[in-house]
Design a protein around this motif. Structure first.
Motif, PDB file in Angstrom:
ATOM      1  N   ALA A  45      -2.007  -4.547  11.097  1.00  0.00           N
ATOM      2  CA  ALA A  45      -0.786  -3.750  10.977  1.00  0.00           C
ATOM      3  C   ALA A  45       0.457  -4.610  10.853  1.00  0.00           C
ATOM      4  CB  ALA A  45      -0.660  -2.797  12.184  1.00  0.00           C
ATOM      5  N   ARG A  46       0.323  -5.811  10.278  1.00  0.00           N
ATOM      6  CA  ARG A  46       1.479  -6.683  10.176  1.00  0.00           C
ATOM      7  C   ARG A  46       1.939  -6.895   8.743  1.00  0.00           C
ATOM      8  NH1 ARG A  46       1.876 -12.095  12.787  1.00  0.00           N
ATOM      9  NH2 ARG A  46       4.041 -11.591  12.348  1.00  0.00           N
ATOM     10  N   GLY A  47       1.152  -6.489   7.800  1.00  0.00           N
ATOM     11  CA  GLY A  47       1.538  -6.753   6.416  1.00  0.00           C
ATOM     12  C   GLY A  47       1.877  -5.481   5.678  1.00  0.00           C
ATOM     13  N   CYS A  48       1.815  -5.545   4.349  1.00  0.00           N
ATOM     14  CA  CYS A  48       2.017  -4.337   3.544  1.00  0.00           C
ATOM     15  C   CYS A  48       0.997  -4.302   2.421  1.00  0.00           C
ATOM     16  CB  CYS A  48       3.444  -4.299   2.984  1.00  0.00           C
ATOM     17  SG  CYS A  48       3.878  -5.719   1.979  1.00  0.00           S
ATOM     18  N   CYS A  49      -0.062  -5.083   2.553  1.00  0.00           N
ATOM     19  CA  CYS A  49      -1.010  -5.238   1.441  1.00  0.00           C
ATOM     20  C   CYS A  49      -2.461  -5.134   1.910  1.00  0.00           C
ATOM     21  CB  CYS A  49      -0.813  -6.595   0.768  1.00  0.00           C
ATOM     22  SG  CYS A  49       0.885  -7.019   0.394  1.00  0.00           S
ATOM     23  N   THR A  50      -2.717  -4.645   3.110  1.00  0.00           N
ATOM     24  CA  THR A  50      -4.061  -4.706   3.661  1.00  0.00           C
ATOM     25  C   THR A  50      -4.812  -3.391   3.472  1.00  0.00           C
ATOM     26  OG1 THR A  50      -3.435  -3.911   5.854  1.00  0.00           O
ATOM     27  CG2 THR A  50      -3.166  -6.263   5.429  1.00  0.00           C
ATOM     28  N   LEU A  51      -6.126  -3.449   3.711  1.00  0.00           N
ATOM     29  CA  LEU A  51      -6.934  -2.232   3.678  1.00  0.00           C
ATOM     30  C   LEU A  51      -6.470  -1.242   4.740  1.00  0.00           C
ATOM     31  CD1 LEU A  51     -10.473  -3.831   3.207  1.00  0.00           C
ATOM     32  CD2 LEU A  51      -9.126  -2.619   1.491  1.00  0.00           C
ATOM     33  N   GLU A  52      -6.096  -1.755   5.884  1.00  0.00           N
ATOM     34  CA  GLU A  52      -5.588  -0.892   6.956  1.00  0.00           C
ATOM     35  C   GLU A  52      -4.341  -0.147   6.500  1.00  0.00           C
ATOM     36  OE1 GLU A  52      -3.819  -1.277  11.506  1.00  0.00           O
ATOM     37  OE2 GLU A  52      -4.704  -3.012  10.514  1.00  0.00           O
ATOM     38  N   ASP A  53      -3.458  -0.842   5.785  1.00  0.00           N
ATOM     39  CA  ASP A  53      -2.237  -0.204   5.299  1.00  0.00           C
ATOM     40  C   ASP A  53      -2.556   0.911   4.300  1.00  0.00           C
ATOM     41  OD1 ASP A  53      -0.354  -1.824   6.723  1.00  0.00           O
ATOM     42  OD2 ASP A  53      -0.809  -3.449   5.358  1.00  0.00           O
ATOM     43  N   SER A  54      -3.546   0.689   3.451  1.00  0.00           N
ATOM     44  CA  SER A  54      -3.947   1.712   2.493  1.00  0.00           C
ATOM     45  C   SER A  54      -4.424   2.968   3.209  1.00  0.00           C
ATOM     46  CB  SER A  54      -5.047   1.162   1.581  1.00  0.00           C
ATOM     47  OG  SER A  54      -5.491   2.150   0.676  1.00  0.00           O
ATOM     48  N   ARG A  55      -5.229   2.770   4.247  1.00  0.00           N
ATOM     49  CA  ARG A  55      -5.724   3.928   5.007  1.00  0.00           C
ATOM     50  C   ARG A  55      -4.584   4.645   5.724  1.00  0.00           C
ATOM     51  NH1 ARG A  55     -10.183   0.238   5.937  1.00  0.00           N
ATOM     52  NH2 ARG A  55      -9.164  -0.530   7.842  1.00  0.00           N
ATOM     53  N   ASP A  56      -3.633   3.882   6.279  1.00  0.00           N
ATOM     54  CA  ASP A  56      -2.490   4.498   6.959  1.00  0.00           C
ATOM     55  C   ASP A  56      -1.637   5.303   5.989  1.00  0.00           C
ATOM     56  OD1 ASP A  56      -3.229   3.446   9.394  1.00  0.00           O
ATOM     57  OD2 ASP A  56      -1.848   1.741   9.309  1.00  0.00           O
ATOM     58  N   ALA A  57      -1.470   4.782   4.778  1.00  0.00           N
ATOM     59  CA  ALA A  57      -0.686   5.499   3.775  1.00  0.00           C
ATOM     60  C   ALA A  57      -1.379   6.802   3.372  1.00  0.00           C
ATOM     61  CB  ALA A  57      -0.476   4.610   2.549  1.00  0.00           C
ATOM     62  N   ARG A  58      -2.699   6.759   3.210  1.00  0.00           N
ATOM     63  CA  ARG A  58      -3.442   7.965   2.840  1.00  0.00           C
ATOM     64  C   ARG A  58      -3.344   9.031   3.932  1.00  0.00           C
ATOM     65  NH1 ARG A  58      -7.122   8.987  -0.969  1.00  0.00           N
ATOM     66  NH2 ARG A  58      -7.322   6.771  -1.502  1.00  0.00           N
ATOM     67  N   ARG A  59      -3.488   8.606   5.186  1.00  0.00           N
ATOM     68  CA  ARG A  59      -3.384   9.569   6.294  1.00  0.00           C
ATOM     69  C   ARG A  59      -1.989  10.189   6.349  1.00  0.00           C
ATOM     70  NH1 ARG A  59      -7.057   5.896   9.106  1.00  0.00           N
ATOM     71  NH2 ARG A  59      -5.281   4.603   9.755  1.00  0.00           N
ATOM     72  N   ALA A  60      -0.947   9.379   6.109  1.00  0.00           N
ATOM     73  CA  ALA A  60       0.409   9.905   6.123  1.00  0.00           C
ATOM     74  C   ALA A  60       0.607  10.929   5.004  1.00  0.00           C
ATOM     75  CB  ALA A  60       1.417   8.765   5.978  1.00  0.00           C
ATOM     76  N   ALA A  61       0.073  10.637   3.820  1.00  0.00           N
ATOM     77  CA  ALA A  61       0.183  11.570   2.698  1.00  0.00           C
ATOM     78  C   ALA A  61      -0.516  12.887   3.018  1.00  0.00           C
ATOM     79  CB  ALA A  61      -0.407  10.940   1.436  1.00  0.00           C
ATOM     80  N   ASP A  62      -1.654  12.821   3.715  1.00  0.00           N
ATOM     81  CA  ASP A  62      -2.376  14.038   4.100  1.00  0.00           C
ATOM     82  C   ASP A  62      -1.524  14.887   5.044  1.00  0.00           C
ATOM     83  OD1 ASP A  62      -4.555  13.359   2.570  1.00  0.00           O
ATOM     84  OD2 ASP A  62      -5.720  12.521   4.244  1.00  0.00           O
ATOM     85  N   VAL A  63      -0.885  14.236   6.009  1.00  0.00           N
ATOM     86  CA  VAL A  63      -0.046  14.970   6.966  1.00  0.00           C
ATOM     87  C   VAL A  63       1.157  15.590   6.256  1.00  0.00           C
ATOM     88  CG1 VAL A  63       1.456  14.721   8.984  1.00  0.00           C
ATOM     89  CG2 VAL A  63      -0.764  13.571   8.947  1.00  0.00           C
ATOM     90  N   ILE A  64       1.772  14.839   5.357  1.00  0.00           N
ATOM     91  CA  ILE A  64       2.933  15.343   4.622  1.00  0.00           C
ATOM     92  C   ILE A  64       2.538  16.459   3.667  1.00  0.00           C
ATOM     93  CG2 ILE A  64       4.768  14.701   2.987  1.00  0.00           C
ATOM     94  CD1 ILE A  64       4.532  11.827   4.161  1.00  0.00           C
ATOM     95  N   GLY A  65       1.297  16.382   3.158  1.00  0.00           N
ATOM     96  CA  GLY A  65       0.805  17.391   2.236  1.00  0.00           C
ATOM     97  C   GLY A  65       1.146  17.102   0.793  1.00  0.00           C
ATOM     98  N   ILE A  66       0.968  15.841   0.374  1.00  0.00           N
ATOM     99  CA  ILE A  66       1.259  15.455  -1.013  1.00  0.00           C
ATOM    100  C   ILE A  66       0.038  14.760  -1.609  1.00  0.00           C
ATOM    101  CG2 ILE A  66       3.747  15.227  -0.669  1.00  0.00           C
ATOM    102  CD1 ILE A  66       3.370  12.212  -0.406  1.00  0.00           C
ATOM    103  N   PRO A  67      -0.126  14.836  -2.925  1.00  0.00           N
ATOM    104  CA  PRO A  67      -1.220  14.090  -3.571  1.00  0.00           C
ATOM    105  C   PRO A  67      -1.033  12.592  -3.330  1.00  0.00           C
ATOM    106  CG  PRO A  67      -0.190  15.641  -5.096  1.00  0.00           C
ATOM    107  CD  PRO A  67       0.688  15.584  -3.888  1.00  0.00           C
TER     108      PRO A  67
END
Length: 362
Positions: A45-67
């Protein structure tokens, strides 16, 4: 408007996407896969280019309700940011990879692709403001202000950018994220350089450029004071890690004054010899001003501002500083600001080529 939300996986970009949707825009989230091999980039959780960041972004998009989509831009990132970083250090300059990423990836490659796909704008979580007049301004949260690394954007790019967080402090952003149920509300901010996994910049450069022994010399006497394994491992203003074998006669510390790749020489001297009062720069990006401009300039990320008079002739910018500055490194950006009651306005930027002093020390 149809808006593309660049979602890094952090709290800022998630809240920016949510606010864009709340404002009534048709929002689609996209995460940029920038690593050819994600395991070599920062984790935890320290960068902006990791697999973890990709998963966090996807989860946030799901909560927001956007493609949500992931765009593979690893090749573009490697060429425009990573290769540029190595080449700049090899040439004796000190690049800012975050600035280059904003210029070449987030607001060039991504924006171009977004427009081609029919989007009207790109929204990001940068802490900066775009006023109704279209001018880029500092964030209200000066500790998090990112206008310095956005000052490379052209007028056309700014016209298609949205920065919803510029009027918010980081604390308010985190509070809103928590209220929206976003799991990234307490995620730590990214630090350091995302593509250097262990944080060892010198080691990263040596693995790519090889060992290149050379001399460290005194800037006043020319005396050899030590050796190094690669001039690329130094930057202007550096004090630590010099490993000098000859102590200064006055016992004071020495600093890196200049780097000369042609002779592979690093020149050092006392702190006052770092002072410059004239800065020259190339590739100016200038907004709606002409002639000599009295303003304030910032010479490195999170650096102090200095009153100056700036002039542009062709593709060259010159800044005459009212107060001498130290540690001015070629390769960094000089960003000019106009103080304004509504927040400092970005007048433009350029890439520093040199810093000089009108009167040398005796």
């Amino acid at each position: 408007m149809r808006v593309l939300a660049a979602m890094s996986g952090g709290v800022d970009s998630a809240v920016a996407a949510a606010r864009a949707k709340e404002a009534g825009h048709d929002v689609t989230g996209v995460h940029l896969a920038l690593a050819r091999n994600p395991q070599t980039y920062r984790t935890g959780a320290r960068g902006c280019c990791t697999l973890e960041d990709s998963r966090d972004a996807r989860r946030a998009a799901d909560v927001i309700g956007i493609p949500f989509y992931v765009w593979d831009m690893a090749d573009e990132f490697h060429e425009s940011v990573v290769d540029d970083f190595v080449e700049e250090y090899a040439a004796g300059r000190t690049p800012n990879p975050c600035l280059r990423c904003n210029e070449k990836i987030k607001f060039a490659a991504v924006l171009d692709r977004a427009v081609a796909l029919g989007f009207d704008a790109v929204v990001t979580g940068h802490h900066a403001r775009l006023g109704a007049d279209g001018l880029l301004r500092r964030s209200v949260d000066l500790a998090k202000d990112q206008s310095y690394v956005l000052a490379v954007l052209t007028r056309e790019q700014l016209d298609r950018a949205m920065f919803p967080l510029g009027d918010w402090t980081k604390e308010r952003v985190r509070a809103e994220a928590a209220a929206r149920g976003l799991a990234v509300a307490d995620k730590p901010d990214s630090h350091d350089i995302c593509f250097i996994a262990d944080g060892d910049t010198r080691g990263f450069l040596e693995r790519r450029l090889g060992s290149a022994p050379g001399d460290i010399v005194d800037g006043r006497s020319g005396e050899k004071l030590g050796t190094h394994n690669g001039a690329y491992g130094f930057t202007i203003g550096q004090r630590k890690g010099l490993d000098l074998r000859v102590p200064a006669a006055d016992g004071r510390p020495r600093y890196v004054l200049s780097i000369t790749p042609v002779t592979n020489t690093v020149t050092v001297g006392p702190r006052e010899d770092l002072e410059v009062d004239t800065v020259t720069a190339s590739r100016p990006i200038w907004h709606e001003v002409s002639g000599d401009v009295r303003c304030e300039v910032q010479l490195r990320a999170h650096g102090e501002v200095v009153p100056a008079t700036v002039s542009i002739v062709g593709s060259s910018l010159t800044a005459i500083l009212e107060t001498p500055a130290r540690g001015v490194a070629p390769g960094q950006a000089i960003v000019a600001y106009r103080p304004d009651p509504d927040g400092d306005v970005v007048l433009g930027s350029a890439t520093i080529t040199a810093g000089t002093r009108a009167s040398a020390h005796a």
